[in-house]
Design a protein around this motif. Structure first.
Motif, PDB file in Angstrom:
ATOM      1  N   TRP A  35       0.867  -1.180   0.000  1.00 27.27           N
ATOM      2  CA  TRP A  35       0.000   0.000   0.000  1.00 27.27           C
ATOM      3  C   TRP A  35       0.902   1.226   0.000  1.00 27.27           C
ATOM      4  N   ARG A  37       1.838   5.315  -2.270  1.00 27.13           N
ATOM      5  CA  ARG A  37       1.552   6.269  -3.339  1.00 27.13           C
ATOM      6  C   ARG A  37       2.267   5.898  -4.633  1.00 27.13           C
ATOM      7  N   THR A  52      -2.291   3.848  -2.599  1.00 30.24           N
ATOM      8  CA  THR A  52      -2.951   4.176  -1.338  1.00 30.24           C
ATOM      9  C   THR A  52      -2.335   5.423  -0.721  1.00 30.24           C
ATOM     10  N   ASP A  53      -3.191   6.309  -0.260  1.00 33.46           N
ATOM     11  CA  ASP A  53      -2.764   7.439   0.559  1.00 33.46           C
ATOM     12  C   ASP A  53      -3.204   7.145   1.985  1.00 33.46           C
ATOM     13  N   ASP A  56      -5.728   9.164   4.032  1.00 31.37           N
ATOM     14  CA  ASP A  56      -7.124   9.233   3.598  1.00 31.37           C
ATOM     15  C   ASP A  56      -7.822   7.916   3.919  1.00 31.37           C
ATOM     16  N   SER A  59      -9.241   5.933   0.993  1.00 31.11           N
ATOM     17  CA  SER A  59      -8.185   5.299   0.207  1.00 31.11           C
ATOM     18  C   SER A  59      -7.718   4.015   0.890  1.00 31.11           C
ATOM     19  N   ASN A  62     -10.334   1.325   0.439  1.00 28.24           N
ATOM     20  CA  ASN A  62     -10.279   0.763  -0.910  1.00 28.24           C
ATOM     21  C   ASN A  62      -9.119  -0.220  -1.056  1.00 28.24           C
TER      22      ASN A  62
END
Length: 230
Positions: A35, A37, A52-53, A56, A59, A62
């Motif tokens: 996971w 960026r 993934t951020d 957030d 995010s 998800n």
């Protein structure tokens, strides 16, 4: 824990400790979800990347659902590695720098852990590794914001392990000293050098903790270079 075929999530995987940990877990036979960026340059049938951020929550949710849908099993291992730091005396720090450190280093650990924890409890054997820092044990001039976030990770870890130990879930907090990574790209007072520990050193410690006997629990581990000045 026997690591073959275990599902592991590692955050902050583009380089440094995160990437080294992914590679170490793949060698042990884990199915690894990264996971982050930015995707690392890792080509392996058992590696799955999810943009993934960790700041957030949506995010992170998800990424979690994508992991479960892609791999099909609950997460047995979570390595909360994603983190960043800004240097500066307190009055020099901007509100955005302060907030970014807390959103990444603290909120990200909370969001990721909260997603995987219910499944871990159902498994009855799981392990959460939180990467803090020496800065989570002592104050460092010019690093008050970063230290504050890493002290928070320490408190989070020590509280959580007492909450979930009877569910068979281990929580280990690792406090590395200086590691030769890109972390120091934004720290003007320190230059990364070969006398620092290597990311692979930290990854080997993570694997050691994960492979320990089910009733043997590493709670806090401090690691430093033996000869930091060579």
């Amino acid at each position: 824990m026997e690591l073959v075929d275990k599902v592991a999530v590692v955050t902050g995987v583009s380089k440094g400790i995160g990437r080294a940990t992914v590679e170490a877990l793949l060698k042990k036979g884990c199915l690894v979800a990264g996971w982050g960026r930015t995707a690392p340059d890792i080509q392996h049938t058992n590696f799955y990347f999810f943009e993934t951020d960790v700041q957030d929550l949506s995010s992170v949710k998800n990424a979690y659902h994508g992991t479960i849908n892609s791999i099909g099993d609950d997460v047995s291992i979570l390595v909360n590695n994603a983190g960043l730091g800004f240097e500066g005396e307190l009055e020099q720090l901007t509100e955005e720098q302060w907030s970014t450190m807390f959103r990444t280093n603290v909120d990200g650990v909370f969001y990721c852990t909260q997603q995987v924890l219910p499944g871990m409890k159902e498994l009855g054997e799981a392990h959460i590794i939180n990467i803090s820092s020496i800065a989570g044990q002592t104050g460092i001039p010019g690093m008050s914001g970063y230290c504050a976030t890493k002290f928070a990770v320490r408190g989070f870890s020590q509280s959580l392990y007492k909450e979930v130990r009877n569910d068979g879930v281990k929580v280990t907090c690792i406090y590395p000293g200086s590691v030769q990574t890109n972390f120091f790209d934004s720290i003007d007072s320190v230059t990364a050098n070969d006398n620092m520990m290597q990311p692979e050193d930290i990854a080997s410690t993570i694997v050691h903790c994960l492979e320990s006997d089910a009733n043997y629990h590493h709670v806090d581990i401090e690691v430093r270079p033996l000869k930091p000045k060579g």
